[in-house]
Design a protein around this motif. Structure first.
Motif, mmCIF file in Angstrom:
data_model
loop_
_atom_site.group_PDB
_atom_site.id
_atom_site.type_symbol
_atom_site.label_atom_id
_atom_site.label_comp_id
_atom_site.label_asym_id
_atom_site.label_seq_id
_atom_site.Cartn_x
_atom_site.Cartn_y
_atom_site.Cartn_z
ATOM 1 N N LEU A 93 0.797 -1.224 0.000
ATOM 2 C CA LEU A 93 0.000 0.000 0.000
ATOM 3 C C LEU A 93 0.830 1.275 0.000
ATOM 4 N N GLN A 94 2.096 1.195 0.346
ATOM 5 C CA GLN A 94 2.918 2.381 0.515
ATOM 6 C C GLN A 94 2.849 3.345 -0.674
ATOM 7 N N PRO A 95 2.950 2.875 -1.930
ATOM 8 C CA PRO A 95 2.908 3.830 -3.051
ATOM 9 C C PRO A 95 1.555 4.518 -3.210
ATOM 10 N N TYR A 96 0.520 4.027 -2.510
ATOM 11 C CA TYR A 96 -0.833 4.518 -2.756
ATOM 12 C C TYR A 96 -1.467 5.190 -1.528
ATOM 13 N N VAL A 97 -0.702 5.390 -0.474
ATOM 14 C CA VAL A 97 -1.299 5.892 0.772
ATOM 15 C C VAL A 97 -1.939 7.267 0.608
ATOM 16 N N ASP A 98 -1.417 8.077 -0.324
ATOM 17 C CA ASP A 98 -1.983 9.410 -0.516
ATOM 18 C C ASP A 98 -3.151 9.413 -1.498
ATOM 19 N N GLN A 99 -3.535 8.227 -1.986
ATOM 20 C CA GLN A 99 -4.707 8.106 -2.856
ATOM 21 C C GLN A 99 -5.910 7.540 -2.113
ATOM 22 N N ILE A 100 -5.684 6.859 -0.994
ATOM 23 C CA ILE A 100 -6.750 6.114 -0.327
ATOM 24 C C ILE A 100 -7.648 7.074 0.446
ATOM 25 N N SER A 101 -8.895 7.201 -0.008
ATOM 26 C CA SER A 101 -9.845 8.084 0.670
ATOM 27 C C SER A 101 -10.834 7.302 1.528
ATOM 28 N N LEU A 102 -11.121 6.047 1.165
ATOM 29 C CA LEU A 102 -11.999 5.189 1.958
ATOM 30 C C LEU A 102 -11.258 3.897 2.267
ATOM 31 N N LEU A 103 -11.221 3.538 3.551
ATOM 32 C CA LEU A 103 -10.507 2.337 3.976
ATOM 33 C C LEU A 103 -11.367 1.550 4.953
ATOM 34 N N HIS A 104 -11.727 0.326 4.563
ATOM 35 C CA HIS A 104 -12.486 -0.575 5.419
ATOM 36 C C HIS A 104 -11.573 -1.742 5.792
ATOM 37 N N VAL A 105 -11.448 -2.026 7.081
ATOM 38 C CA VAL A 105 -10.554 -3.077 7.565
ATOM 39 C C VAL A 105 -11.359 -4.090 8.358
ATOM 40 N N GLY A 106 -11.375 -5.332 7.882
ATOM 41 C CA GLY A 106 -12.066 -6.410 8.587
ATOM 42 C C GLY A 106 -11.083 -7.281 9.333
ATOM 43 N N LEU A 107 -11.311 -7.459 10.635
ATOM 44 C CA LEU A 107 -10.411 -8.242 11.484
ATOM 45 C C LEU A 107 -11.061 -9.569 11.842
ATOM 46 N N SER A 108 -10.300 -10.635 11.777
ATOM 47 C CA SER A 108 -10.802 -11.947 12.159
ATOM 48 C C SER A 108 -10.363 -12.278 13.578
ATOM 49 N N SER A 109 -10.856 -13.404 14.089
ATOM 50 C CA SER A 109 -10.506 -13.816 15.449
ATOM 51 C C SER A 109 -9.032 -14.175 15.577
ATOM 52 N N GLY A 110 -8.379 -14.471 14.446
ATOM 53 C CA GLY A 110 -6.967 -14.832 14.494
ATOM 54 C C GLY A 110 -6.025 -13.646 14.424
ATOM 55 N N THR A 111 -6.569 -12.450 14.292
ATOM 56 C CA THR A 111 -5.719 -11.265 14.205
ATOM 57 C C THR A 111 -5.157 -10.915 15.582
ATOM 58 N N SER A 112 -3.847 -10.811 15.672
ATOM 59 C CA SER A 112 -3.213 -10.546 16.963
ATOM 60 C C SER A 112 -2.540 -9.182 17.035
ATOM 61 N N SER A 113 -2.593 -8.421 15.925
ATOM 62 C CA SER A 113 -1.981 -7.091 15.933
ATOM 63 C C SER A 113 -2.706 -6.209 14.926
ATOM 64 N N PHE A 114 -2.491 -4.895 15.067
ATOM 65 C CA PHE A 114 -3.102 -3.931 14.158
ATOM 66 C C PHE A 114 -2.157 -2.743 14.040
ATOM 67 N N PRO A 115 -1.151 -2.833 13.160
ATOM 68 C CA PRO A 115 -0.140 -1.774 13.098
ATOM 69 C C PRO A 115 -0.477 -0.615 12.168
ATOM 70 N N LEU A 116 -1.641 -0.640 11.499
ATOM 71 C CA LEU A 116 -2.005 0.476 10.630
ATOM 72 C C LEU A 116 -2.325 1.698 11.481
ATOM 73 N N VAL A 117 -1.841 2.847 11.053
ATOM 74 C CA VAL A 117 -2.075 4.110 11.758
ATOM 75 C C VAL A 117 -2.840 5.032 10.826
ATOM 76 N N ALA A 118 -4.004 5.506 11.270
ATOM 77 C CA ALA A 118 -4.866 6.309 10.411
ATOM 78 C C ALA A 118 -4.146 7.538 9.877
ATOM 79 N N ALA A 119 -3.311 8.148 10.698
ATOM 80 C CA ALA A 119 -2.648 9.390 10.298
ATOM 81 C C ALA A 119 -1.698 9.188 9.124
ATOM 82 N N ASP A 120 -1.283 7.955 8.848
ATOM 83 C CA ASP A 120 -0.376 7.688 7.734
ATOM 84 C C ASP A 120 -1.071 7.833 6.387
ATOM 85 N N PHE A 121 -2.408 7.804 6.377
ATOM 86 C CA PHE A 121 -3.167 7.888 5.131
ATOM 87 C C PHE A 121 -3.658 9.333 4.983
#
Length: 391
Positions: free
Chosen positions: A160-188
């Motif tokens: 996603l790095q080359p496109y972070v300044d293009q992303i206007s809508l971001l939906h993130v679905g987390l499953s029960s196996g997800t143990s971390s969430f390193p995305l930071v809203a301010a980076d977009f």
């Protein structure tokens, strides 16, 4: 590049595409797209007035690029992001013939919405496909859905790095196996809407901590924040004191603890729509009175898992004035706080248009009659079938 598509089948393909649009419009008589019918008429005139181009006997070959481009746009669903598939637009359009491929590949608006699946399988192959897809957007705003079934966050950030300044809508679905969430809203930097949702299972504490950290500072253009299926500690939420929350106009959250509505609205002075699920209890303290001039829609629901919902909304409306409140919907809170709410709308002098009582709310005919007296044109709805929580 060679294609295996039978040229004689192309008219059938385009006919199916056009028929789909016709059926869609016919099923929505109140939303007729007159531009589409103009295009159909223009196409008919072209077919009648000019002969087939050299080497082509198909009427489809006579259509100008502009007309085909408009038809291609109708092949793209509008209600959700999608996963690339060879039998679905826009990928399907690139496999019909060389001309269609050239047109589709050079239409950035066809490649602006994408669902990325982070599940098991050959991630490198999928990542190559996703990157090729996103490159065709050519700098346009992007709407992305991330379905995270594992923890390949490093690979995802790299993609996603080359496109972070293009992303206007971001939906993130987390499953029960997800143990971390390193995305930071301010980076977009261009982000306007962020939705984080779970499959109904509360994330582990480490994930919740990361989510809270992520939303502490929001991008300057952020307007819509929806945190679905996860409990937020109300004390931590209202202690954020982040200026970036001032830009929010729509907020959907699920909160635990003693809820002070004025405290939450102070955090979001430009909020026009609030949807909140919680275990509402009497507030023990307040920061003083608040007049919130932007809020128009207020929807709240108690928690269906609570053994009792008889406490109602004691203290929720105290110290608050909402002069532009138009819509209120409430579910699953037990006894309705009629006195407190009537005092709110009376001192607010608001233009209340719609009042909806769903399942799990106890009111009396006398209370309902009082609202109609106060607002003669009020749309009053009593619907016990609206019993599920909003999220």
């Amino acid at each position: 590049m060679q294609y295996n598509t039978d040229p004689s089948a192309i008219p059938d393909i385009i006919s199916c595409l056009v028929l789909g649009v016709v059926m869609h419009e016919a099923s929505n008589p109140n939303h007729i797209n007159y531009r589409y019918w103009q295009l159909v008429q223009e196409r008919a005139k072209i077919v009648q007035s000019i002969g087939p181009p050299r080497g082509s006997s198909s009427p489809i070959g006579r259509l100008p690029t502009e007309i085909l481009a408009e038809i291609f746009l109708y092949c793209i669903p509008e209600d959700a992001n999608w996963t690339p598939a060879p039998d679905l637009a826009p990928m399907q359009l690139t496999a019909v013939c060389r001309r269609w491929r050239e047109i589709a590949v050079n239409m950035p608006n066809l490649w602006r919405r994408l669902r990325l699946e982070m599940g098991h399988g050959d991630w490198q192959q999928r990542a190559f496909c996703y990157d090729s897809y996103l490159k065709r957007s050519r700098g346009r705003q992007l709407s992305l859905t991330l379905e995270c079934d594992n923890n390949k966050w490093t690979e995802l950030r790299s993609l996603l790095q080359p496109y972070v300044d293009q992303i206007s809508l971001l939906h993130v679905g987390l499953s029960s196996g997800t143990s971390s969430f390193p995305l930071v809203a301010a980076d977009f930097g261009a982000l306007e809407e962020l939705v984080i949702y779970t499959g109904g299972i509360d994330p582990v504490p480490a994930v919740m901590h990361s989510i809270m950290h992520s939303i502490t500072h929001l991008p300057p253009n952020m307007r819509n924040l929806r945190l679905l299926g996860m409990w937020l500690d109300f004390r931590r939420l209202t202690s954020l004191n982040s200026p970036s929350w001032a830009g929010l106009t729509n907020l959907e959250i699920k909160v635990a603890g003693i809820v002070s509505l004025p405290c939450l609205l102070r955090l979001c002075p430009n909020l026009s729509s609030l949807t909140m699920i919680g275990s509402f209890m009497p507030a023990t303290e307040t920061l003083g009175k608040l007049a919130h001039t932007k809020l128009q829609s207020l929807r709240f629901s108690g928690d269906l898992l609570m053994k009792t919902i008889s406490s109602g909304l004691l203290g929720l409306f105290d110290y608050l004035t909402l002069p532009n409140l138009c819509i209120v919907e409430v579910r699953n809170i037990g006894r309705w706080a009629h006195g407190e709410f009537k005092a709110l709308i009376t001192r607010s002098q608001c233009p209340l248009e719609s009042l909806i009582f769903g399942g799990g709310v106890t009111t009396t005919p006398q209370q309902l009659a009082e609202y109609v007296t106060l607002f003669p044109s009020l749309k009053l709805v009593i619907d016990p079938t609206r019993s599920s929580v909003f999220q």
